[in-house]
Design a protein around this motif. Structure first.
Motif, PDB file in Angstrom:
ATOM      1  N   ARG A  78       1.576   0.472   0.453  1.00 10.09           N
ATOM      2  CA  ARG A  78       2.782   1.024  -0.479  1.00 10.09           C
ATOM      3  C   ARG A  78       1.588   1.634  -2.675  1.00 10.09           C
ATOM      4  O   ARG A  78       2.255   2.125  -3.456  1.00 10.09           O
ATOM      5  CB  ARG A  78       3.575   0.245  -1.265  1.00 10.09           C
ATOM      6  CG  ARG A  78       4.259   0.245   0.201  1.00 10.09           C
ATOM      7  CD  ARG A  78       5.268  -0.898  -0.338  1.00 10.09           C
ATOM      8  NE  ARG A  78       6.025  -1.503   0.807  1.00 10.09           N
ATOM      9  CZ  ARG A  78       7.114  -2.386   1.049  1.00 10.09           C
ATOM     10  NH1 ARG A  78       8.050  -1.970  -0.422  1.00 10.09           N
ATOM     11  NH2 ARG A  78       7.475  -2.508   1.911  1.00 10.09           N
ATOM     12  N   ALA A  80      -1.915   1.174  -5.455  1.00 13.80           N
ATOM     13  CA  ALA A  80      -3.522   1.420  -5.680  1.00 13.80           C
ATOM     14  C   ALA A  80      -3.638   0.785  -7.090  1.00 13.80           C
ATOM     15  O   ALA A  80      -2.428   1.102  -7.895  1.00 13.80           O
ATOM     16  CB  ALA A  80      -3.898   2.727  -4.602  1.00 13.80           C
ATOM     17  N   PRO A 158      -0.751   6.039  -2.443  1.00  8.76           N
ATOM     18  CA  PRO A 158      -0.270   4.959  -2.362  1.00  8.76           C
ATOM     19  C   PRO A 158       1.340   5.677  -2.865  1.00  8.76           C
ATOM     20  O   PRO A 158       1.187   6.567  -3.733  1.00  8.76           O
ATOM     21  CB  PRO A 158      -0.791   4.592  -3.469  1.00  8.76           C
ATOM     22  CG  PRO A 158      -1.798   5.786  -4.263  1.00  8.76           C
ATOM     23  CD  PRO A 158      -2.156   5.520  -3.006  1.00  8.76           C
TER      24      PRO A 158
END
Ligand SMILES: Nc1ncnc2c1ncn2[C@@H]1O[C@H](COP(=O)(O)OP(=O)(O)OP(=O)(O)O)[C@@H](O)[C@H]1O
Length: 259
Positions: A78, A80, A158
Motif C-alpha cells: 500500500r 511507498a 502505492p
C-alpha cells in the motif's frame, strides 16, 4: 472517510520529544505538503507513517484497520517511502532498480510479467528516464538518481506515497515535472505526503499544508490559510520585506512548462 487517521502521535528520540502529540489525517487523492523549519519533525512523522518508527503512544488507522499492526509485507503493497537521500546499496542498471519497485506485488522468485513491464516502461517514460535504461545507477547525477528513486516508488502503484524532499536536487524544469507527476498520481486516487522546503511549490501544487514546528502542528489547512504572515513569523522568524506586496504574490510560481 479518511484513508489514514492518526491521533496524538508521540515520538521521543535520544530522550528528546520530537513529535509531541500530533494528529494526522489524509484522504484518498489528497496531496498534503508537510512544511516547517529544520528539525521540526517532518521526517520523523513521515517515518511513522511509513511504519519505520513506532510512536511511543497514539493511534494510527488505515480505514478501520490498525495501521501499526499491519505486517511489513501488507504495508509494502500500500505504501511507498521515498527517503530524503535514498540510494541503491549495490551497483545495478536504472531499469533493474526501477523494476524492483514491483517486488511487493510479486511472490518469492516471481519475475515481473507483461503487465508489470508495461507499468515499468510507462513510469520510466513519465519520469524522463527512458534514455537512462541501461545506465548504472551509481554513474548518475544527484538529480537523475532522485528521479530513478521516484520511479521505483511509483511503479509500486502505492495507495500512499511518502516523499521526503523529492525535488531538492532537481533543476527547475525537473522540479516542475516531478511536482506535476505527483499531482497526477493524486488525481488518479493516490494519497501523497510530501515534505517541501520550497513554499512556492508547496503553495502551487498541494491541496493542503501541514506546518510543523518543534514537533507540534502550528497550522493545517489550505495553502492560503497556512501561509500567513503570522504563521511564517512564528515558524521561521521571518517577515515580509517592504519590497513585497503580499505573501500570496510572493509565493506565486512564476514558471510553467513550455513543452
Ligand atoms: N536518533 C535521534 N536522536 C536524537 N535526536 C534525533 C534523532 N533523530 C532525529 N532527532 C532530532 O529530531 C528532530 C526532528 O528531526 P527530523 O529529521 O524529523 O526533522 P525535519 O523536520 O525533517 O528536519 P529537516 O527539515 O532538517 O530535514 C531534530 O531536532 C533531530 O535532531
Amino acid at each position: 472517510m479518511n484513508r489514514l487517521q492518526g491521533e496524538n502521535l508521540l515520538v521521543s528520540l535520544g530522550g528528546v520529544s520530537v513529535l509531541k502529540g500530533v494528529d494526522f489525517n489524509l484522504k484518498a487523492g489528497e496531496m498534503l505538503g508537510l512544511i516547517g523549519p529544520n528539525g521540526a519533525g517532518k521526517t520523523t512523522l513521515l517515518r511513522v507513517l511509513a511504519g519505520l518508527l513506532k510512536p511511543a503512544s497514539g493511534s494510527l488507522f488505515w480505514g478501520r484497520s490498525d495501521y501499526l499492526q499491519l505486517s511489513p509485507a501488507e504495508r509494502a503493497k500500500r505504501v511507498a517511502y521515498l527517503a530524503q537521500s535514498g540510494t541503491a546499496h549495490w551497483p545495478m542498471s536504472v531499469e533493474r532498480l526501477v523494476s524492483l519497485g514491483r517486488l511487493p506485488h510479486l511472490s518469492d522468485w516471481q519475475r515481473p510479467g507483461e503487465a508489470d513491464e508495461e507499468i515499468i516502461q510507462q513510469v520510466m517514460a513519465e519520469t524522463d528516464l527512458s534514455d537512462f535504461r541501461t545506465r548504472q545507477f551509481d554513474t548518475l547525477s544527484g538529480g537523475e538518481r532522485s528521479r530513478v528513486l521516484l520511479a521505483r516508488a511509483l511503479v509500486a502503484e502505492p495507495e500512499l506515497l511518502l516523499a521526503d524532499e523529492p525535488v531538492a536536487a532537481l533543476d527547475l524544469a525537473h522540479q516542475i515535472e516531478v511536482m506535476s507527476l505527483l499531482q497526477c498520481y493524486c488525481q488518479r486516487g493516490g494519497s501523497l505526503v510530501v515534505v517541501l522546503h520550497d513554499l512556492r511549490l508547496a503553495a502551487h501544487y498541494c491541496d493542503r499544508l501541514m506546518l510543523l514546528v518543534a514537533g507540534e502542528t502550528l497550522a493545517d489547512g489550505t495553502p492560503e490559510s497556512v501561509l500567513t504572515g503570522d504563521n511564517m513569523a512564528r515558524a521561521f522568524g521571518v517577515r515580509l520585506s517592504s519590497a513585497a506586496t503580499s505573501i500570496a504574490e510572493t509565493l506565486k510560481l512564476p514558471w510553467e512548462r513550455s513543452r
